[in-house]
Write an enzyme that holds these catalytic residues in place. Structure first.
Site, PDB file in Angstrom:
ATOM      1  N   SER A 233       6.258   1.702   7.638  1.00 36.82           N
ATOM      2  CA  SER A 233       7.566   2.367   7.518  1.00 36.82           C
ATOM      3  C   SER A 233       8.524   1.478   8.329  1.00 36.82           C
ATOM      4  CB  SER A 233       7.409   3.740   7.586  1.00 36.82           C
ATOM      5  OG  SER A 233       8.386   4.484   7.428  1.00 36.82           O
ATOM      6  N   ASP A 458       9.379   3.199  -3.849  1.00 34.06           N
ATOM      7  CA  ASP A 458       9.453   3.664  -2.573  1.00 34.06           C
ATOM      8  C   ASP A 458      10.918   4.328  -2.213  1.00 34.06           C
ATOM      9  OD1 ASP A 458       9.423   4.403   0.141  1.00 34.06           O
ATOM     10  OD2 ASP A 458       7.860   2.585   0.660  1.00 34.06           O
ATOM     11  N   HIS A 487       4.847   6.029  -0.260  1.00 34.84           N
ATOM     12  CA  HIS A 487       5.282   5.253   0.976  1.00 34.84           C
ATOM     13  C   HIS A 487       4.031   5.091   2.115  1.00 34.84           C
ATOM     14  CE1 HIS A 487       7.957   4.066   3.967  1.00 34.84           C
ATOM     15  NE2 HIS A 487       7.946   5.249   4.921  1.00 34.84           N
TER      16      HIS A 487
END
Length: 525
Positions: A233, A458, A487
């Site tokens: 991320s 995502d 994710h």
């Protein structure tokens, strides 16, 4: 990148002497060309100092909830890299040694879970809990986590009293009048003021490039010549900036679920892109709920599920469940289903129980726990760091008209997250410290091939971000998980991905071309 309308979520070596060649001279660092010599020189000074000092590893403090044989320590870094001999702050680090033999050991693997504002300190627990996906990598690497600057144990910052921060119910994120918008704008401006009042000494230095410099100092303190890194991320953007500033210091780098590193996207546009992607992933979940209507009894089509969600929100707005769960808190709960497949069953089951008359299950799942003082401190701190880094990293629009126009337009077609996301980021419009110019992410001399993993659906980091970083990092390989949208995919069971990650970490081997994998297993009720 973590996202929640309310708050949520978008996470070694024995200290040794400096290994020859571990620290590049100031003139040789890519950072000298990117950011002027002062910060580059400061990063070099700090790394050399850390390499000599090492890390004094000890058992972790009892209240850190990190069991033996995990060890903890500290690395000192300059608050401001342009002043390497000025004020220092301490970065908390932890590690667990490799489980294989001395001959199998390949160094330290450092992890960042994202945020900005996420702590990586739980990473060594993947070894303690015998996480099968990482067992082979654990034979070769010490697993190292850290709290980035401002996070957790690393000079934590704050913007508001934590108990005030978690109070519920919050205002409905979806505005129904100009008065609603004015109320949210007031809250955002007050939050920005609170950040400056409580943490102003640190805010100008709360940037991704500084965290990348911290990462290089940690590398040196570990006695590592080169960095082995896993970022998820926001951790992918941290990795991209590190790889740009310190290309010759990278050995292996895996970036999973990628923030679009284009300067034009950091950070205002990236958040608008999220709104579109979250709508798509929320639709995926609604379809799955409808397909499993025999279990959940929520609706037999995605449209019916949506209509029932609208009813649920309206009921929460009229009379918040348990006095605590209004529309904002519901959005926060349901966002987790758009983030992670692992939330699909729990969120649907909670909703199903509510429809069967069990309101308490919904309150337990969505309401803040006001008695959890430490948890609330961590939540407030995470949100403060998220705001501080994104607001300080880049220029944000200061015109409310632009925010209003862009979000009103998006909300017409993508209403699930748009306004909640806007209010979360609006403090950046009145940010009290100078906003920086993002790094131009690109391949520098000595950067080895980077492994990129990304699912096509995502929501938090849309797929285009992985494509963009792949283009910018020459020689990188992209593994695409088709028709999936969780994710963070390197910690999910999908042999097509897991085997390639393992092979890269153990041997450096990559496929001769990009790879498309099928999706991991869909959750079953």
């Amino acid at each position: 990148m973590r996202r929640t309308a309310v708050l949520g979520s978008a996470g070694t070596l024995l200290a040794g002497a400096l290994i020859a060649g571990a620290i590049a001279a100031p003139a040789a660092t890519a950072e000298g060309r990117h950011h002027g010599d002062s910060a580059a020189y400061g990063a070099t000074v700090a790394a050399e100092r850390a390499a000599k000092k090492g890390i004094d590893w000890q058992d972790c403090p009892a209240d850190w909830a990190l069991e033996k044989p995990i060890q903890c320590g500290w690395v000192s870094v300059p608050l401001d890299y342009a002043k390497p001999n000025g004020r220092q702050i301490k970065i908390a680090v932890d590690r667990i040694g490799n489980t294989g033999s001395t001959s199998e050991r390949q160094g330290a693997l450092i992890y960042n879970p994202g945020g900005p504002g996420g702590s990586g300190m739980a990473f060594p627990r993947r070894v303690v809990t015998k996480n099968a996906i990482w067992a082979d990598a654990a034979k070769a690497y010490d697993f190292v986590g850290f709290d980035p600057r401002g996070v957790g144990h690393s000079s934590p910052i704050s913007c508001v009293d934590p108990q005030e921060f978690v109070k519920a119910p919050k205002l409905d994120p979806v505005p129904h009048s100009e008065a609603d918008k004015r109320a949210q704008r007031k809250l955002a401006a007050e939050y920005a003021d609170g950040c400056k009042e409580r943490s102003g000494w640190m805010l100008p230095q709360m940037t991704t490039p500084n965290t990348a410099r911290d990462l290089d100092v940690i590398r040196a303190a570990l006695g590592e010549k080169k960095l082995n890194y896993l970022g998820v991320s926001y951790g992918t953007y941290l990795g991209a900036v590190y790889g740009t500033l310190f290309p010759s210091h990278v050995r292996r780098m895996i970036v999973d679920s990628v923030v679009n590193p284009s300067k034009e996207k950091i950070w205002y546009e990236a958040n608008l892109d999220q709104d579109i992607a979250f709508e798509g992933r929320f639709l995926d979940w609604k379809k799955w709920v409808a397909q499993n209507d025999a279990t959940f009894h929520i609706g037999t089509t995605a449209d019916k599920v949506q209509r029932n969600y609208d009813k649920l929100r309206a009921a929460a707005k009229k009379a918040p469940f348990g006095g605590l769960v209004g529309p904002a808190e519901l959005d926060g709960l349901f966002q987790s289903a758009a983030y992670y497949d692992s939330s699909w069953v729990p969120v649907a089951s909670t909703w199903s129980k509510y429809l069967a008359g069990d309101t308490q299950a919904l309150v337990d799942a969505a309401a803040p726990d006001l008695s959890d003082i430490q948890g609330n401190i961590a939540s407030e701190n995470g949100n403060a760091v998220y705001t501080a880094v994104e607001c300080t990293d880049a220029q944000w629009p200061t015109s409310w008209q632009k925010w209003d126009r862009d979000n009103t337009r998006l909300n017409r077609d993508y209403p699930f997250l748009t306004w909640g996301n806007a209010w979360l980021n609006l403090p950046c419009a009145t940010w009290g410290v100078k906003q920086q110019t993002p790094v131009e992410v690109k391949t520098g001399k000595g950067l080895p091939p980077v492994l990129i993993t990304q699912s096509t659906r995502d929501a938090a980091t849309p797929y285009a971000g992985a494509v963009e970083l792949h283009k910018r990092f020459k020689g990188s390989r992209l593994i695409t998980e088709q028709d999936a949208g969780s994710h963070g995919i390197t910690n999910l069971t999908n042999p097509c991905i897991n085997d390639r990650v393992k092979s890269y970490l153990l041997t450096g081997a990559l496929d001769s071309r990009d790879v498309t994998c099928g999706p991991h297993a869909t959750p079953k009720p």
